[in-house]
Write an enzyme that holds these catalytic residues in place. Sequence first.
Site, PDB file in Angstrom:
ATOM      1  N   CYS A  51       0.692  -1.083  -0.118  1.00 57.73           N
ATOM      2  CA  CYS A  51      -0.014  -0.030   0.124  1.00 57.73           C
ATOM      3  C   CYS A  51       0.782   1.250  -0.042  1.00 57.73           C
ATOM      4  CB  CYS A  51      -0.964   0.000   1.186  1.00 57.73           C
ATOM      5  SG  CYS A  51      -0.167  -0.020   2.727  1.00 57.73           S
ATOM      6  N   GLN A 121       6.533  -8.927   3.421  1.00 59.48           N
ATOM      7  CA  GLN A 121       6.106  -8.320   2.182  1.00 59.48           C
ATOM      8  C   GLN A 121       7.254  -8.590   1.586  1.00 59.48           C
ATOM      9  OE1 GLN A 121       4.654  -4.601   3.368  1.00 59.48           O
ATOM     10  NE2 GLN A 121       2.505  -5.066   3.251  1.00 59.48           N
ATOM     11  N   ALA A 191     -17.156  -0.839  16.024  1.00 59.35           N
ATOM     12  CA  ALA A 191     -16.592  -1.815  15.205  1.00 59.35           C
ATOM     13  C   ALA A 191     -16.207  -1.346  13.967  1.00 59.35           C
ATOM     14  CB  ALA A 191     -17.848  -2.885  15.008  1.00 59.35           C
TER      15      ALA A 191
END
Length: 424
Positions: A51, A121, A191
């Site tokens: 990202c 990664q 949440a």
Amino acid sequence: MHIAVVGLSHRTASVEIRERLSIAPDRLTETLQGLVAACPHVQEAAILSTCNRLEVYAVLSEIEHGLPEISQYLAQSRQAPLLPLRQHLFTLLNQDAIMHLLRVAGGLDSMILGEGQVLAQVKGTYQAAQQAKTAGRILNELFKVGLKAGKRVRTETEIGTKAVSISSAAVELAHTKMSGLKGRHNLVIGAGDMGELFLRHLIAKGADRITLLNRSIDRAERLAAQFQQQPILVLPWEKLMVAVSEADLVFTCTATQEPILARQHLEGMDRAQRALTFFDIGMPRNIAPDVVQVHGVWAYNVDDLKEVVDRNMAYRQQMVQQAEILLEDELNQFMNWWRFLEAVPIVNSLHGKLESIRLAELEKALSRLGTEFAGKHQDIIDGLTRAIVNKILHDPVLKLRAEQDVQARRQAMRALQTLFNLEN
């Protein structure tokens, strides 16, 4: 051969640009093979796509043509105009490119200094290049060194310790205040993304009693289902006061314009002398400031937690110097290995010539010894002559490998070539 990195990161490109160029994991093999096929001067390649960055690690036969080929391929494959893209791309060569991978693997180039996810990664990048068969001798060694360097940074320094996000700081502070979270009743209110982070950090810190409460119970149940390793009790919003009365620690992160709890809600609550601590990262605040006027209640808001984050970030910055020393060591080892590759053809040629001499003389000797004796002792004689050749080669190869001065090594290579009349 040259090692190069061509790419962009959170330092050079906006999230919109990074999103456009990102490559899904299931497309990496296809993209790597396409890159090597489309770029004649790219001998090996690996792509790190996260990202926060898209970086092509490549071994080039020639810099002048190889670098533009990579940029052109990125633009075409991601359907992005080349000229605007170039202003976001950075290029590093050879030693700088190698050190960049080491710093990335060690978390020193991350948006959050010292974060650990990037090492996994980098490992995934290496595995994808192996699967696509685009990683050869040089990138195989480079990524092995990169992974080793990343692990050393995490085990030999404390750069990855101490929370540097608001949610992790809240859980770390709670862990410290309560001398551990095991057996404590933890209530998470909200949440959303922050609620999910709270749950992850709590479980990582050993919390074994967690309740999740949200205005939408369906969303809370979907989130709780993601954590199968740790059962999470989900309650409807109507049970808010019951859940608070049973909790030891409350973590709030709801999108509300007014506080959901204030002094008036807590006064008279039967808690059997148990303390109650709030960690509120809502903005606006979810917990009214006056709750601390209730006996046995403490509350920490974003500003309180930011002090913890800033203090921890300063500590991580102190660890950078230690990490850089480790990376320099790994860099030097790789550079010595890489420079020695230049001498490999000469070493192979020398070994081949000595081996041909050994075999020819061995055959003469065995023929003189007679069939019976030769057949009985051939393995011993063969092993003896092979050991002699290896011992003759040992010192020259060791000297070539240890020599860090490029010119001195090349002079020694030319001397070997001349003295032993080796092929050019």
